[in-house]
Design a protein around this motif. Structure first.
Motif, PDB file in Angstrom:
ATOM      1  N   SER A  23       7.728  -6.603  -4.313  1.00  0.00           N
ATOM      2  CA  SER A  23       7.114  -7.808  -4.005  1.00  0.00           C
ATOM      3  C   SER A  23       6.852  -8.214  -2.834  1.00  0.00           C
ATOM      4  CB  SER A  23       8.092  -9.005  -4.894  1.00  0.00           C
ATOM      5  OG  SER A  23       9.336  -8.975  -4.212  1.00  0.00           O
ATOM      6  N   PHE A  24       5.903  -9.089  -2.589  1.00  0.00           N
ATOM      7  CA  PHE A  24       5.551  -9.598  -1.343  1.00  0.00           C
ATOM      8  C   PHE A  24       4.503 -10.861  -1.678  1.00  0.00           C
ATOM      9  CE2 PHE A  24       2.788  -6.101  -2.855  1.00  0.00           C
ATOM     10  CZ  PHE A  24       1.638  -6.968  -3.039  1.00  0.00           C
ATOM     11  N   THR A  25       4.590 -11.565  -0.298  1.00  0.00           N
ATOM     12  CA  THR A  25       4.020 -12.990  -0.517  1.00  0.00           C
ATOM     13  C   THR A  25       2.615 -12.625  -0.076  1.00  0.00           C
ATOM     14  OG1 THR A  25       4.384 -13.342   2.109  1.00  0.00           O
ATOM     15  CG2 THR A  25       5.870 -14.147   0.372  1.00  0.00           C
TER      16      THR A  25
ATOM     17  N   ARG B 216       3.890   6.641   6.732  1.00  0.00           N
ATOM     18  CA  ARG B 216       4.724   5.451   6.916  1.00  0.00           C
ATOM     19  C   ARG B 216       3.868   4.249   6.054  1.00  0.00           C
ATOM     20  NH1 ARG B 216       5.329   1.743  12.533  1.00  0.00           N
ATOM     21  NH2 ARG B 216       7.169   0.450  11.589  1.00  0.00           N
ATOM     22  N   LEU B 217       4.744   3.157   5.570  1.00  0.00           N
ATOM     23  CA  LEU B 217       4.110   2.398   4.955  1.00  0.00           C
ATOM     24  C   LEU B 217       4.677   0.804   5.078  1.00  0.00           C
ATOM     25  CD1 LEU B 217       1.808   1.711   2.665  1.00  0.00           C
ATOM     26  CD2 LEU B 217       3.498   1.849   0.956  1.00  0.00           C
ATOM     27  N   VAL B 218       4.013  -0.013   5.537  1.00  0.00           N
ATOM     28  CA  VAL B 218       4.627  -1.340   6.066  1.00  0.00           C
ATOM     29  C   VAL B 218       3.921  -2.500   5.402  1.00  0.00           C
ATOM     30  CG1 VAL B 218       5.003  -2.875   8.249  1.00  0.00           C
ATOM     31  CG2 VAL B 218       5.084  -0.199   8.228  1.00  0.00           C
ATOM     32  N   VAL B 219       4.382  -3.499   4.841  1.00  0.00           N
ATOM     33  CA  VAL B 219       4.055  -4.756   4.525  1.00  0.00           C
ATOM     34  C   VAL B 219       4.587  -6.090   5.230  1.00  0.00           C
ATOM     35  CG1 VAL B 219       3.756  -6.532   2.556  1.00  0.00           C
ATOM     36  CG2 VAL B 219       3.561  -3.879   2.145  1.00  0.00           C
ATOM     37  N   ASP B 220       3.817  -6.647   5.979  1.00  0.00           N
ATOM     38  CA  ASP B 220       4.036  -7.769   6.913  1.00  0.00           C
ATOM     39  C   ASP B 220       5.151  -7.479   7.752  1.00  0.00           C
ATOM     40  OD1 ASP B 220       2.269  -9.553   5.748  1.00  0.00           O
ATOM     41  OD2 ASP B 220       3.618 -10.341   4.226  1.00  0.00           O
ATOM     42  N   GLY B 221       4.971  -6.382   8.322  1.00  0.00           N
ATOM     43  CA  GLY B 221       5.924  -5.962   9.679  1.00  0.00           C
ATOM     44  C   GLY B 221       7.223  -5.096   9.044  1.00  0.00           C
ATOM     45  N   ARG B 222       7.272  -4.972   7.698  1.00  0.00           N
ATOM     46  CA  ARG B 222       8.525  -4.334   6.908  1.00  0.00           C
ATOM     47  C   ARG B 222       8.335  -3.028   6.452  1.00  0.00           C
ATOM     48  NH1 ARG B 222      11.343  -3.946   2.388  1.00  0.00           N
ATOM     49  NH2 ARG B 222       9.819  -4.986   1.234  1.00  0.00           N
ATOM     50  N   ASP B 223       9.089  -1.918   7.069  1.00  0.00           N
ATOM     51  CA  ASP B 223       8.827  -0.473   6.407  1.00  0.00           C
ATOM     52  C   ASP B 223       9.492  -0.671   4.841  1.00  0.00           C
ATOM     53  OD1 ASP B 223       8.203   1.892   8.393  1.00  0.00           O
ATOM     54  OD2 ASP B 223       9.081   0.111   9.470  1.00  0.00           O
TER      55      ASP B 223
ATOM     56  N   ASP C 163      11.801   3.419  -2.938  1.00  0.00           N
ATOM     57  CA  ASP C 163      11.985   2.772  -4.234  1.00  0.00           C
ATOM     58  C   ASP C 163      10.727   1.539  -4.283  1.00  0.00           C
ATOM     59  OD1 ASP C 163      13.168   1.043  -2.794  1.00  0.00           O
ATOM     60  OD2 ASP C 163      14.804   1.082  -4.103  1.00  0.00           O
ATOM     61  N   GLU C 164      10.054   1.346  -3.386  1.00  0.00           N
ATOM     62  CA  GLU C 164       9.273   0.214  -3.360  1.00  0.00           C
ATOM     63  C   GLU C 164       7.671   0.581  -3.429  1.00  0.00           C
ATOM     64  OE1 GLU C 164      10.716  -3.391  -1.001  1.00  0.00           O
ATOM     65  OE2 GLU C 164      11.051  -1.690   0.306  1.00  0.00           O
ATOM     66  N   TYR C 165       7.362   1.667  -3.650  1.00  0.00           N
ATOM     67  CA  TYR C 165       6.248   2.448  -3.848  1.00  0.00           C
ATOM     68  C   TYR C 165       5.985   3.635  -4.681  1.00  0.00           C
ATOM     69  CZ  TYR C 165       7.086   5.292   0.136  1.00  0.00           C
ATOM     70  OH  TYR C 165       7.285   6.180   1.097  1.00  0.00           O
ATOM     71  N   ARG C 166       5.060   3.930  -5.247  1.00  0.00           N
ATOM     72  CA  ARG C 166       4.976   5.310  -6.088  1.00  0.00           C
ATOM     73  C   ARG C 166       3.504   5.898  -5.723  1.00  0.00           C
ATOM     74  NH1 ARG C 166       2.614   6.420 -11.055  1.00  0.00           N
ATOM     75  NH2 ARG C 166       2.112   4.291 -11.164  1.00  0.00           N
ATOM     76  N   ILE C 167       3.676   7.190  -5.481  1.00  0.00           N
ATOM     77  CA  ILE C 167       2.469   8.199  -5.181  1.00  0.00           C
ATOM     78  C   ILE C 167       2.229   9.063  -6.515  1.00  0.00           C
ATOM     79  CG2 ILE C 167       1.409   9.847  -3.740  1.00  0.00           C
ATOM     80  CD1 ILE C 167       2.875   8.585  -1.450  1.00  0.00           C
ATOM     81  N   ASP C 168       0.856   9.004  -6.847  1.00  0.00           N
ATOM     82  CA  ASP C 168       0.529  10.151  -7.914  1.00  0.00           C
ATOM     83  C   ASP C 168      -0.651  10.640  -7.327  1.00  0.00           C
ATOM     84  OD1 ASP C 168      -1.615   8.541  -8.401  1.00  0.00           O
ATOM     85  OD2 ASP C 168      -0.470   7.581 -10.121  1.00  0.00           O
TER      86      ASP C 168
END
Length: 878
Positions: free
Chosen positions: A93-95, A68-75, A79-84
């Motif tokens: 984007s995020f504040t 799981r990956l969450v930014v400011d409470g939102r999963d 398509d919002e992250y990439r793993i290598d």
């Protein structure tokens, strides 16, 4: 990053981190098959970074399973992250500031690299330096990102009753057979200082009251069977804490200081804030199982890791190129501590012997690098003697140039100015320059230039004027990073002796010792009004890590052995005399000439043995012939057979001509009373066992009986192991096998003692030792997954038994290459460190060179070779 195109990291490319982590909250659910790790990171962009628009990139090992990956409470969506293979990049984007939560699944029980979080012997443990934290969760795993950590650990109470992490415990609870503890560390730290331990451990507790009156709880956690081996470590810790207060003004800053002993550990110990994790061999001790040298080593390592609390934790390194900022400084500090606890001269001799035989060899080989490297592929390859021991010598030179008062003032400024920061070697040197007023710009070449400088000394004396002129020339051989070297600042401590051995005044003040600041390619120093031509005592106390050449005659060296007031130089004069004698005999041996030992060497040893006023520890050091490794370093081409044969010949000749004195020394120093760990008792045992070693060289039945009696009656491991080591190399099959079998039967349930049993056999001087080592690989006492056992057997045979490892049929080389390839897949750090004996392949004869080269190429061409081993082997073959 592929094996054939590894990524090289350069110091010149350093950039400040684009993001910072203010707070880190970790939550571990420890399980038998897998562990769930939840991290909550309070983050913001770094205002000091000019990389304002780049996405957030976190380090992470390919073994991590992201749940799981969450930014400011939102999963985040896929398509919002990439793993290598090297980490995770958040593309959405995020504040800011923002909070990032990450849940990863890891399998510590399958982690054989012993980096990150691993499970061994029923215990969870971490090792995060240098880049192990990225095997736990996605993070900014770099030393210049410092965060305040809170850690909560959940586990089965039955299986893991002890749950530990950094800082102070602030909460705990239990539910459904599982319990949890929350630890809070109020001091910002980088991820490499994070620690976690969970297991069924017993606790030994003591306390220390600081100079300000605060009471600190001292806790040592061990397995139950080791409870009787903790007292020495606790006492060493209290001595260290007091010494750091008195000498550096540094007081401990948490409420608890903890040490945990771990059997499976790649390093000696780790200074994690408030929770030091130790290789069990570096902390557990009692007289029956531990030698004097191991007691002293443990005291020094405990001190080293404790001293890191300030020189490494409160002030840490900005990047891994600055590793010596913490390690060189702290090695210097622990060396001074050990010198204050025992014999300063003997400690200096031991440190310099290590430097000359191993670090100088590193400087002269393909892996040579500056104290502050300019580049690396795998940082674990740079936990080297150059960074640690030579780095400590650089700090020692600053101490010499500034004097103790100004050095203390500089260290106080350094700690005050940079507390809570990640800084550089330049910052450290700048503090020393500021308080002393010295321009240390040129001195900093010690950090940026590799290699061991050579100093050639010559002199002239004008009897009509009493003027003595000492001329010094310096040079430094080419190393992989540079062929031309600018002059170093070399502090040369010296004294001048008259014909009777008296110290001559060097100036109008009457001073008899002086430190010359030698900073040019060639420089002359003049001393006036001397009544006679002096014998120079140069580089006293080994005031700089250089190779000094002065045309001493054998008579002059004998004179310095008897009269020099500097204890280190008395020992060194004996070493130089022995080197001259042995080198001549090696030439005679190779030319098939008769061998005869110079009587001056025998007389010098006779005088040392007969002088009962000398410290027995010093006598033992002076009686030790230069090692085969050191003699090899001094040769243009290493002839292992000739060096070994001649050194043994000289040893036997000394024993034959001085056997009466050796027997007197043995009997006079043999203790029949209760064991003591005092400096005096340690010194007497050292001389006793040195004398026994010489007597055993005579191969007489009565000396064999002497060794057997000592082995059977000794009440301490120092005397037991000394006798066993001699018996393991003797020609009496019955005596040898009986002693080895008896020792194993008595100690087979003590892993640390069994490791010594393995090492004794691996280092034996016997024609069948290679077959013995291969047989021990199949012995129940050996475990390829335990780094201590690998070092004890494979490391000792290949690294310390030169004449048998360097067999002319190349079997030793094939054996080592096979073990490296086996280990590389499970523990790359240990595999790459085992490569050491092969890295100096160009120094040997043509036949051995070809055999070693073939094995190096076989390792290089193996499938899926780790970056650790790839870097070493490709640099070695270049």
């Amino acid at each position: 990053m592929s094996k054939n195109n590894p990524r090289t990291i350069h110091l010149k490319d350093y950039r400040v981190p684009p993001f910072l982590i203010e707070r880190t909250a970790l939550h571990f659910e420890l399980g038998e098959k897998a562990t769930l790790v939840k991290s909550r990171l309070s983050m913001r962009r770094n205002p000091a970074s000019d990389e304002r628009d780049i996405p957030l990139r976190l380090h992470g090992d390919s073994s991590l399973v992201l749940r799981r990956l969450v930014v400011d409470g939102r999963d985040l969506n896929a398509d919002e992250y990439r793993i290598d293979d090297e980490g995770l990049e958040v593309t959405g984007s995020f504040t800011e500031p923002f909070e990032l939560e990450c849940v990863t699944l890891i399998k510590p029980q399958e982690n054989t690299s012993l980096e990150g979080l691993y499970r061994s012997n029923g215990m969870f443990c971490t090792q995060c330096e240098a880049e192990g934290f990225r095997k736990i969760t996605y993070y900014l795993d770099r030393p210049d990102v410092m965060s305040v950590f809170t850690t909560t650990i959940h586990a089965s109470r039955v299986d893991y009753p002890v749950l530990l992490s950094n800082g102070n415990p602030v909460a705990e609870g239990e539910q459904n057979g599982r319990h949890w503890v929350t630890w809070e560390d109020p001091f910002p730290k980088p991820a490499y200082l994070f620690a976690l331990v969970a297991g069924d451990l017993e606790k030994v507790e003591d306390r220390f009251v600081t100079r300000s009156g605060r009471e600190i709880a001292l806790r040592l956690f061990v397995e139950k069977q080791n409870l009787d081996k903790c007292d020495h470590a606790i006492e060493s810790l209290k001595k260290s804490m007091r010494w750091d207060e008195e000498v550096y003004g540094r007081e401990y800053d948490l409420d608890i200081f903890m040490i945990v002993a771990v059997d499976h550990f790649n390093m000696g110990a780790m200074e994690n804030k408030g929770l030091n994790i130790f290789n069990s061999s570096c902390v557990l001790a009692k007289p029956e199982t531990t030698t004097d040298s191991a007691f002293q080593r443990i005291e020094g390592i405990v001190a080293h890791e404790y001293f890191h609390n300030w020189s490494g934790n409160r002030v840490t390194c900005r990047d891994w190129f600055q590793l010596s900022l913490k390690e060189g400084f702290t090695v210097f500090r622990d060396s001074e501590f050990s010198a204050d606890m025992g014999s300063r001269t003997v400690k200096r001799i031991e440190d310099v012997a290590l430097l000359r035989t191993q670090q100088f060899a590193e400087d002269a080989g393909p892996m040579a690098h500056p104290v502050r490297p300019a580049s690396f592929i795998e940082i674990s390859n740079f936990y080297t003697l150059t960074v640690y021991e030579k780095g400590a010598e650089v700090v020692r030179m600053l101490h010499t140039l500034l004097g103790p008062e100004k050095f203390r003032e500089g260290s106080d400024l350094y700690f005050a100015r940079f507390d809570g920061q990640a800084v550089t070697t330049d910052d450290f040197v700048a503090c020393m320059a500021e308080v002393s007023g010295l321009d240390l710009t040129q001195f900093k070449r010690w950090y940026s230039q590799a290699g061991t400088p050579r100093v050639d000394a010559s002199d002239d004396y004008d009897a009509s004027t009493g003027r003595y002129t000492l001329t010094l020339k310096q040079s430094c051989p080419a190393t992989p990073e540079a062929s031309e070297k600018a002059p170093f600042v070399i502090p040369v401590a010296l004294g001048l002796l008259d014909e009777q051995g008296n110290e001559l005044a060097l100036d109008d003040s009457g001073a008899t010792s002086q430190v010359l600041s030698f900073d040019q390619a060639q420089q002359s120093f003049v001393f006036e009004n001397l009544p006679c031509r002096p014998v120079p005592s140069l580089l006293r106390g080994f005031s700089a890590p250089v190779i000094l050449s002065y045309p001493y005659s054998r008579d002059q060296l004998t004179f310095l052995m008897a009269h020099d007031s500097d204890g280190f130089n008395r020992w060194d004069a004996g070493q130089q005399l022995a080197v001259q004698v042995i080198q001549q005999l090696v030439a005679d041996y190779r030319a098939d000439r008769d061998l005869e030992v110079d009587q001056r060497l025998i007389t010098a040893y006779q005088q040392v043995l007969a002088d009962r006023s000398l410290d027995p520890a010093m006598v033992a050091k002076m009686l030790a012939l230069p090692s085969e490794a050191y003699l090899g370093q001094l040769a243009e081409e290493i002839d292992v057979d000739a060096i070994h044969h001649v050194r043994q010949f000289v040893r036997r000749a000394l024993a034959e001509q001085l056997q009466g004195l050796f027997m007197d020394a043995y009997r006079h120093n043999r203790s029949n009373g209760k064991f003591e760990l005092s400096a005096e008792a340690i010194a007497r045992r050292a001389l006793q066992n040195s004398a026994l070693g010489y007597l055993m060289a005579l191969e007489r039945p009565q000396d064999l009986v002497l060794a057997q009696e000592q082995f059977e009656t000794a009440d301490n491991m120092t005397d037991t192991l000394a006798a066993l080591s001699l018996l393991a190399s003797c020609d009496d099959d019955d005596a040898r096998e009986t002693a080895l079998e008896s020792f194993y039967n008595q100690w087979q349930h003590d892993a640390l003692v069994v490791n010594q049993w393995l090492s004794v056999q691996a280092s034996a001087d016997r024609p069948d030792v290679f077959d013995t080592v291969r047989g021990l690989m199949k012995h129940p006492a050996f475990d390829m997954g335990n780094p201590n056992k690998v070092r004890a057997l494979i490391g000792v045979f290949c690294g310390q038994n030169a004449v048998h490892f360097h067999r002319t049929d190349g079997a030793g080389y094939r054996f080592l290459a096979d073990q490296i390839l086996t280990l590389d897949a499970r523990n790359p750090q240990i595999a790459s460190r085992l490569l050491g004996p092969l890295t100096r392949w160009k120094r040997y004869d043509a036949k051995r060179r070809a055999l070693m080269q073939a094995e190096l190429e076989r390792i290089r061409d193996a499938d899926k070779l780790s970056p650790d081993s790839y870097e070493v082997v490709t640099k070695t073959l270049a």
